[in-house]
Write a protein that holds these residues in place. Structure first.
Motif, PDB file in Angstrom:
ATOM      1  N   UNK A 164       0.834  -1.211   0.000  1.00 28.06           N
ATOM      2  CA  UNK A 164       0.000   0.000   0.000  1.00 28.06           C
ATOM      3  C   UNK A 164       0.866   1.257   0.000  1.00 28.06           C
ATOM      4  N   UNK A 165       1.936   1.235   0.773  1.00 27.80           N
ATOM      5  CA  UNK A 165       2.848   2.391   0.818  1.00 27.80           C
ATOM      6  C   UNK A 165       3.469   2.647  -0.548  1.00 27.80           C
ATOM      7  N   UNK A 166       3.939   1.598  -1.202  1.00 28.50           N
ATOM      8  CA  UNK A 166       4.560   1.750  -2.523  1.00 28.50           C
ATOM      9  C   UNK A 166       3.550   2.306  -3.527  1.00 28.50           C
ATOM     10  N   UNK A 167       2.353   1.780  -3.516  1.00 27.80           N
ATOM     11  CA  UNK A 167       1.335   2.230  -4.477  1.00 27.80           C
ATOM     12  C   UNK A 167       0.912   3.672  -4.215  1.00 27.80           C
ATOM     13  N   UNK A 168       0.973   4.092  -2.961  1.00 32.47           N
ATOM     14  CA  UNK A 168       0.537   5.448  -2.615  1.00 32.47           C
ATOM     15  C   UNK A 168       1.621   6.494  -2.813  1.00 32.47           C
ATOM     16  N   UNK A 169       2.882   6.109  -2.707  1.00 29.39           N
ATOM     17  CA  UNK A 169       3.952   7.113  -2.685  1.00 29.39           C
ATOM     18  C   UNK A 169       4.950   7.023  -3.834  1.00 29.39           C
ATOM     19  N   UNK A 170       4.984   5.904  -4.529  1.00 28.51           N
ATOM     20  CA  UNK A 170       5.998   5.721  -5.580  1.00 28.51           C
ATOM     21  C   UNK A 170       5.366   5.802  -6.970  1.00 28.51           C
ATOM     22  N   UNK A 171       5.990   6.558  -7.845  1.00 22.62           N
ATOM     23  CA  UNK A 171       5.495   6.680  -9.219  1.00 22.62           C
ATOM     24  C   UNK A 171       6.267   5.807 -10.198  1.00 22.62           C
ATOM     25  N   UNK A 172       7.440   5.302  -9.785  1.00 24.19           N
ATOM     26  CA  UNK A 172       8.282   4.522 -10.687  1.00 24.19           C
ATOM     27  C   UNK A 172       8.408   3.065 -10.271  1.00 24.19           C
ATOM     28  N   UNK A 173       7.681   2.665  -9.219  1.00 24.40           N
ATOM     29  CA  UNK A 173       7.799   1.309  -8.696  1.00 24.40           C
ATOM     30  C   UNK A 173       6.416   0.691  -8.550  1.00 24.40           C
ATOM     31  N   UNK A 174       6.286  -0.562  -8.953  1.00 21.15           N
ATOM     32  CA  UNK A 174       5.040  -1.298  -8.766  1.00 21.15           C
ATOM     33  C   UNK A 174       5.233  -2.392  -7.716  1.00 21.15           C
ATOM     34  N   UNK A 175       4.144  -2.717  -7.030  1.00 19.14           N
ATOM     35  CA  UNK A 175       4.153  -3.751  -5.997  1.00 19.14           C
ATOM     36  C   UNK A 175       3.229  -4.881  -6.433  1.00 19.14           C
ATOM     37  N   UNK A 176       3.769  -6.098  -6.502  1.00 27.07           N
ATOM     38  CA  UNK A 176       3.001  -7.246  -6.984  1.00 27.07           C
ATOM     39  C   UNK A 176       3.080  -8.360  -5.944  1.00 27.07           C
ATOM     40  N   UNK A 177       1.927  -8.773  -5.409  1.00 30.20           N
ATOM     41  CA  UNK A 177       1.891  -9.919  -4.512  1.00 30.20           C
ATOM     42  C   UNK A 177       1.964 -11.186  -5.362  1.00 30.20           C
ATOM     43  N   UNK A 178       3.104 -11.858  -5.351  1.00 31.07           N
ATOM     44  CA  UNK A 178       3.274 -13.063  -6.160  1.00 31.07           C
ATOM     45  C   UNK A 178       2.803 -14.321  -5.427  1.00 31.07           C
ATOM     46  N   UNK A 179       2.568 -14.212  -4.120  1.00 30.04           N
ATOM     47  CA  UNK A 179       1.922 -15.259  -3.330  1.00 30.04           C
ATOM     48  C   UNK A 179       1.463 -14.602  -2.032  1.00 30.04           C
ATOM     49  N   UNK A 180       0.826 -15.374  -1.172  1.00 29.75           N
ATOM     50  CA  UNK A 180       0.357 -14.796   0.092  1.00 29.75           C
ATOM     51  C   UNK A 180       1.517 -14.471   1.023  1.00 29.75           C
ATOM     52  N   UNK A 181       2.708 -14.971   0.740  1.00 28.70           N
ATOM     53  CA  UNK A 181       3.871 -14.720   1.596  1.00 28.70           C
ATOM     54  C   UNK A 181       5.018 -14.031   0.863  1.00 28.70           C
ATOM     55  N   UNK A 182       4.771 -13.534  -0.340  1.00 25.26           N
ATOM     56  CA  UNK A 182       5.850 -12.865  -1.084  1.00 25.26           C
ATOM     57  C   UNK A 182       5.323 -11.659  -1.843  1.00 25.26           C
ATOM     58  N   UNK A 183       6.074 -10.566  -1.742  1.00 24.30           N
ATOM     59  CA  UNK A 183       5.759  -9.315  -2.421  1.00 24.30           C
ATOM     60  C   UNK A 183       6.975  -8.934  -3.257  1.00 24.30           C
ATOM     61  N   UNK A 184       6.753  -8.591  -4.529  1.00 25.86           N
ATOM     62  CA  UNK A 184       7.859  -8.218  -5.395  1.00 25.86           C
ATOM     63  C   UNK A 184       7.684  -6.780  -5.861  1.00 25.86           C
ATOM     64  N   UNK A 185       8.774  -6.032  -5.793  1.00 20.28           N
ATOM     65  CA  UNK A 185       8.789  -4.624  -6.160  1.00 20.28           C
ATOM     66  C   UNK A 185       9.727  -4.441  -7.330  1.00 20.28           C
ATOM     67  N   UNK A 186       9.264  -3.732  -8.360  1.00 27.13           N
ATOM     68  CA  UNK A 186      10.055  -3.553  -9.573  1.00 27.13           C
ATOM     69  C   UNK A 186       9.573  -2.315 -10.314  1.00 27.13           C
ATOM     70  N   UNK A 187      10.255  -1.962 -11.377  1.00 31.43           N
ATOM     71  CA  UNK A 187       9.873  -0.794 -12.169  1.00 31.43           C
ATOM     72  C   UNK A 187       8.450  -0.926 -12.708  1.00 31.43           C
ATOM     73  N   UNK A 188       7.762   0.202 -12.807  1.00 33.00           N
ATOM     74  CA  UNK A 188       6.407   0.190 -13.371  1.00 33.00           C
ATOM     75  C   UNK A 188       6.413  -0.180 -14.848  1.00 33.00           C
ATOM     76  N   UNK A 189       7.562  -0.127 -15.489  1.00 35.25           N
ATOM     77  CA  UNK A 189       7.656  -0.456 -16.907  1.00 35.25           C
ATOM     78  C   UNK A 189       7.849  -1.944 -17.158  1.00 35.25           C
ATOM     79  N   UNK A 190       7.844  -2.743 -16.093  1.00 30.79           N
ATOM     80  CA  UNK A 190       8.067  -4.183 -16.220  1.00 30.79           C
ATOM     81  C   UNK A 190       6.738  -4.908 -16.384  1.00 30.79           C
ATOM     82  N   UNK A 191       6.679  -5.792 -17.379  1.00 30.70           N
ATOM     83  CA  UNK A 191       5.499  -6.619 -17.607  1.00 30.70           C
ATOM     84  C   UNK A 191       5.908  -7.821 -18.440  1.00 30.70           C
TER      85      UNK A 191
END
Length: 255
Positions: A164-191
């Motif tokens: 939630x913090x990353x999504x609210x404050x960062x414009x160049x970083x995305x937060x993706x929950x890859x499982x219930x116990x793992x969160x991955x942070x990377x550039x918003x240009x990554x897909x």
């Protein structure tokens, strides 16, 4: 000319938690059959590139292009392209995590290595090639290395506020929950989808995945295969495993 591309995720799709092939010899035989028929084989994974190299050698597959770290790193021949994290945001996120005091394990990826503060739990899924480096100071690493991705491991209740913090404050970083116990942070240009479109323009893509971080592949695929019971916003073919998905692809492509 066969313009079919079969692209698949690794963890939970091709490999189980012990790095065994899901579907066993049946899966390996179908992969080889499709490749022999002229289909391009591609892995699109959250792992680092070296595990794709190892998988190709293990299964006798020729990956002309390789997509790793969820599409952040692409290798085609002798050319490498990478989408890096913004250094200022990476530093701010790391400070936020440390100040929170939450029991979060932080791992940091560059193009070629994983950096850890301490060794992993022995039960954690193993890499096919071990590239890890123990590093006490991640802030120095951010300053001097091309950082691609943070992998945060912990309980969902501790990871959710960070996302939630990353999504609210960062414009160049995305937060993706890859499982219930793992969160991955990377550039918003990554897909994963953007990486596939970049490497295989105009091709008929058949994509196989098991989790929300694979859904970008379905967005650009002619046919997407979901090998789990996860909810999915895309029109996909649901299969028990990658073996059944490959059989359906073979029937469509090879007749």
């Amino acid at each position: 000319m066969n313009r079919s591309v079969v692209v698949f995720d690794m963890d939970g799709t091709l490999l189980d938690a012990d790095s065994n092939v899901i579907g066993g010899e049946r899966t390996v035989e179908l992969l080889g059959r499709l490749q022999d028929a002229g289909c391009t084989m591609a892995i699109c994974t959250g792992r680092l590139d070296h595990d794709i190299v190892r998988a190709g050698a293990r299964f006798g597959l020729d990956f002309k292009n390789r997509i790793s770290q969820h599409g952040a790193v692409m290798i085609s021949g002798s050319t490498l392209r990478a989408e890096l994290m913004d250094k200022d945001e990476a530093r701010e996120i790391l400070t936020y995590i440390e100040d929170s005091g939450a029991p979060i394990r932080v791992e940091m990826n560059t193009v070629a290595n994983r950096y850890w503060h301490t060794d992993r739990d022995p039960d954690f899924p193993k890499e096919l090639y071990d590239s890890h480096v123990i590093k006490s100071d991640f802030f120095e690493l951010i300053e001097c290395q091309p950082v691609v991705l943070f992998l945060l491991i912990g309980e969902e209740r501790d990871l959710a506020p960070i996302a939630e913090h990353v999504r609210a404050t960062c414009t160049r970083t995305q937060a993706v929950m890859s499982s219930t116990t793992s969160l991955e942070l990377m550039s918003v240009d990554v897909s994963k989808g953007q990486a596939i479109e970049s490497l295989y323009p105009g091709c008929d893509v058949y994509a196989i995945g098991d989790a929300p971080n694979d859904y970008g592949m379905f967005d650009v695929a002619r046919v997407g295969y979901l090998v789990s019971d996860a909810e999915c916003p895309y029109d996909v073919v649901r299969c028990p495993s990658i073996a059944e998905a490959l059989e359906d692809i073979a029937s469509r492509v090879l007749g």
